[in-house]
Enzyme design. Structure first.
Site, short mmCIF file in Angstrom:
data_model
loop_
_atom_site.label_atom_id
_atom_site.label_comp_id
_atom_site.label_asym_id
_atom_site.label_seq_id
_atom_site.Cartn_x
_atom_site.Cartn_y
_atom_site.Cartn_z
N TRP A 50 0.89 -1.15 0.00
CA TRP A 50 0.00 0.00 0.00
C TRP A 50 0.94 1.21 0.00
CZ3 TRP A 50 -1.14 4.28 3.07
CH2 TRP A 50 -2.38 4.89 2.83
N GLU A 54 -22.47 5.55 9.33
CA GLU A 54 -21.86 4.29 8.90
C GLU A 54 -22.39 3.87 7.52
OE1 GLU A 54 -19.41 2.63 9.59
OE2 GLU A 54 -19.77 0.59 8.91
N LYS A 87 -20.01 3.33 4.26
CA LYS A 87 -19.97 2.04 3.54
C LYS A 87 -20.23 2.28 2.06
CE LYS A 87 -18.66 0.16 5.76
NZ LYS A 87 -18.00 -0.18 7.00
N LYS A 116 -6.98 -2.37 4.68
CA LYS A 116 -7.75 -2.81 5.85
C LYS A 116 -7.17 -2.27 7.16
CE LYS A 116 -10.92 -5.44 7.75
NZ LYS A 116 -12.26 -4.83 7.65
#
Ligand code: F6R
Length: 615
Positions: A74, A482, A486, A610
């Site tokens: 990354w 949230e 998402k 992540k």
């Protein structure tokens, strides 16, 4: 960010390294590579883009050797490219690195003046140069790595091998995670456990400043100065199949569907309905300690921050304790008001988010007691906490967090009930009612998931939208935040979450037929609709009056909201504080199906990783 895997043993390891990297691809996926040391010396194969590109290249030229390191990247320094992909090689030394070397420009200049030529724009490459120079001056590989580490400033998880020391890996950790895996005739290193789970369940989590020499016979742990260290070997109870897709198209889809099981595991053995109390393994909080606390200060990032906003409502309602919730990246550098009467709660799925870990340390250095709500067992944040509440959600591989969120909410609820009981603000009969509702949740989650086909239809209908607004009130406001996060992270549709009451203070200007609005409008109890419900009915009317299109998440049996909405998804009703665990599910499925319909990379959305282990 960035995944590392390494192996020393008696097997050809190129394929084994790639299998490990596949389990780590969630940590970064802009390029990948492996270096293998065999009879023909050190071979490095790298490729820009997903792991599949590396596999294709390895299919054409599989390097042979039984010692190797691999990396999935990354980017921090230098764009994603073949040249910037790790491993970096120089003078017979190959390195992979996760972290940031702050003085790399200075070191690069010094090395360039001494005649070194650099093949990449990365900060990592300087390690290969420094270590090769140290080795040439006659040092063993471990001493050469120590010599190089003495010159760098920054964070690192580092794995090194050298043609001059075959069958050996040297690894070091400072701020970025590393775990050693112990086999019979082979040993491993990795950034995270899933990379090595197919080979061993016996692991050692390295601590800050740890240094290890790995051969096939064993691992030698020291600090950077070479003083021997002993670290506990832990047995991991995750199975390798827990990190597979099990027939689902994406990990995110599988993880959404795992939420009933995950919640059962979070609650199991902790909530006693009969006694109206909660037993938190890993938390040593007792009445005396709690009496000495005057506030709770929560630090978290992203989805975990959203869970914390609901956690605040839970603790304030049930334990009547003041709770502040901070974005970890904001907390650290603003002289926070935290002292020995504060319980600092760090919330993190991975347990290694750099900002959350940094804030947690900051709070603890000011005297706060540290409690961690984490999913990954043995992770950095969990290791630094006095009290740990594991969520037991199992490995979360999809970059967009789903089961981590709902299990964090359940963990907060358990904590709130426990604090309420210890402080005497919650009597046993009331606690019993709350815990009964908690115990029923997995069943209600299953029932909610049955609405997937309707949610998918709604998702397809709105998947061409450019923007979307999510509205909620009270416990549903964090769900609106949230839901918006998402949708934007996996579908790339611009989305905003708003407290519905704030709409008239600005966002209402955006409402027209091109701005669909998802409204979280469940009733608040079986007997009474609740004030937030009544108010949000008014907000829906305001949206409709301006030509807005409403997608509503409402309670089963409600007729008012469906009458007003273009699409209404009816969900089971529960205790108002637990309702977010149910109402977030349609937002997760909606985002998933919008993204899948638009053909984005659901599990590995662009630019994300992540675990964010850099600030
Ligand atoms: C969003 C998401 C991120 C994480 C955030 C914190 O879907 O996954 O916003 O929630 O990076 O990560 P943890 O919880 O591992 O500290």
């Amino acid at each position: 960010m960035c995944g590392i895997v390494g192996y020393v043993g008696d097997e050809e390891c190129a394929t084994l390294l790639v299998d490990g990297l596949r389990k780590l691809e969630y940590r970064g996926y802009d390029s990948a590579g492996v270096a293998v040391l065999g009879k023909e010396g050190l071979s490095v194969v790298r490729a820009k883009g997903k792991l599949a590109n590396l596999e294709k290249r390895l299919g054409e030229q599989t390097p042979r050797g039984m010692t190797g390191i691999g990396h999935t990247r990354w980017a921090t320094h230098g764009k994603p490219s073949d040249e910037n992909a790790h491993p970096h090689k120089y003078g017979g030394v190959a390195v992979v690195h996760n972290g940031i070397i702050e003085n790399h420009l200075e070191l690069k200049e010094t090395l360039a003046r001494a005649g070194h030529k650099f093949a990449s724009e990365t900060d990592t490459e300087i390690f290969a140069h420094l270590i090769a120079d140290e080795e040439k001056s006659g040092k063993t590989l471990p001493d050469a790595v120590r010599g190089a580490l003495a010159k760098v400033k920054g964070t690192y998880a580092l794995a090194v091998m050298s043609e001059r020391s075959p069958e050996m890996l040297v690894v070091a950790k400072n701020a970025s995670p590393l775990v050693l895996g112990l086999g019979e005739t082979c040993n491993f290193v990795a950034s995270d456990v899933p990379a090595i789970l197919a080979h061993t369940r016996d692991v050692i989590f390295l601590e800050e400043g740890d240094f290890a020499v790995i051969t096939k016979k064993g691992v030698q742990l020291t600090d950077r100065a070479g003083n021997k260290l002993a670290r506990a070997v832990r047995r991991i109870d995750w199975t390798p199949t827990m990190a597979e897709k099990n027939g689902h198209k994406h990990f995110m889809h599988k993880e959404i569907h795992e939420q009933a099981r995950a919640l059962t595991d979070t609650i199991r053995g902790r909530a006693s309905v009969e006694e109206g109390d909660v037993y938190l393994d890993g938390c040593k909080l007792d009445a005396k300690t709690v009496a000495g606390l005057n506030k709770v200060h929560v630090v978290a990032c992203g989805t975990s921050w959203h869970a914390s906003l609901t956690g605040k409502l839970m603790i304030e309602t049930l334990a009547r304790m003041p709770v502040e919730v901070d974005l970890a990246s904001e907390f650290r550098y603003r002289q926070p008001l935290v002292d020995s009467r504060t319980l600092c709660v760090a919330v993190s799925q991975s347990g290694e988010t750099a900002d959350t870990l940094g804030s947690f340390r900051e709070a603890k250095s000011r005297g706060a007691r540290g409690l961690a709500i984490c999913n990954v067992v043995g992770s950095a944040i969990a290791r630094e906490a006095e009290d740990v509440l594991y969520t037991h959600a199992g490995p979360e591989i999809g970059v967009a967090s789903t089961k981590a969120f709902t299990t964090q909410l359940a963990a907060f609820f358990l904590l709130a009930v426990r604090l309420g009981r210890l402080r005497g603000t919650l009597d046993a009969p009331t606690a019993r009612k709350h815990l009964e509702a908690l115990r029923e949740l997995p069943m209600l989650v299953e029932r909610t998931l049955k609405h997937e086909a309707e949610i998918q239809q709604a998702a397809y209908k709105f998947s061409a939208s450019r923007d979307l607004l999510f509205l909620g009130r009270g416990p549903q406001f964090p769900v609106a935040l949230e839901g918006a996060l998402k949708l934007k992270e996996i579908s790339y549709i611009h989305a905003e979450g708003y407290a519905a009451g704030e709409m008239k203070h600005g966002p209402i200007a955006l409402i027209d037929e091109n701005m669909p609005v998802m409204v979280l409008a469940p009733r608040e109890s079986e007997t009474e609709p609740g004030v937030n419900y009544e108010k949000i009915l008014g907000n829906i009317q305001e949206v409709k009056a301006r030509g807005g299109r409403v997608i509503a998440i409402c309670s089963e049996g409600d007729t008012m909201v469906p009458d007003l909405a273009e699409c209404a998804i009816a969900i089971p009703q529960t205790n108002a504080l637990l309702q977010p665990i149910i109402s977030v599910i349609p937002t997760q499925l909606f985002s998933y199906h919008v993204a899948d319909h638009r053909g984005t990379d659901v599990d590995q959305p662009r630019n994300l990783a992540k675990s964010v282990t850099v600030e």
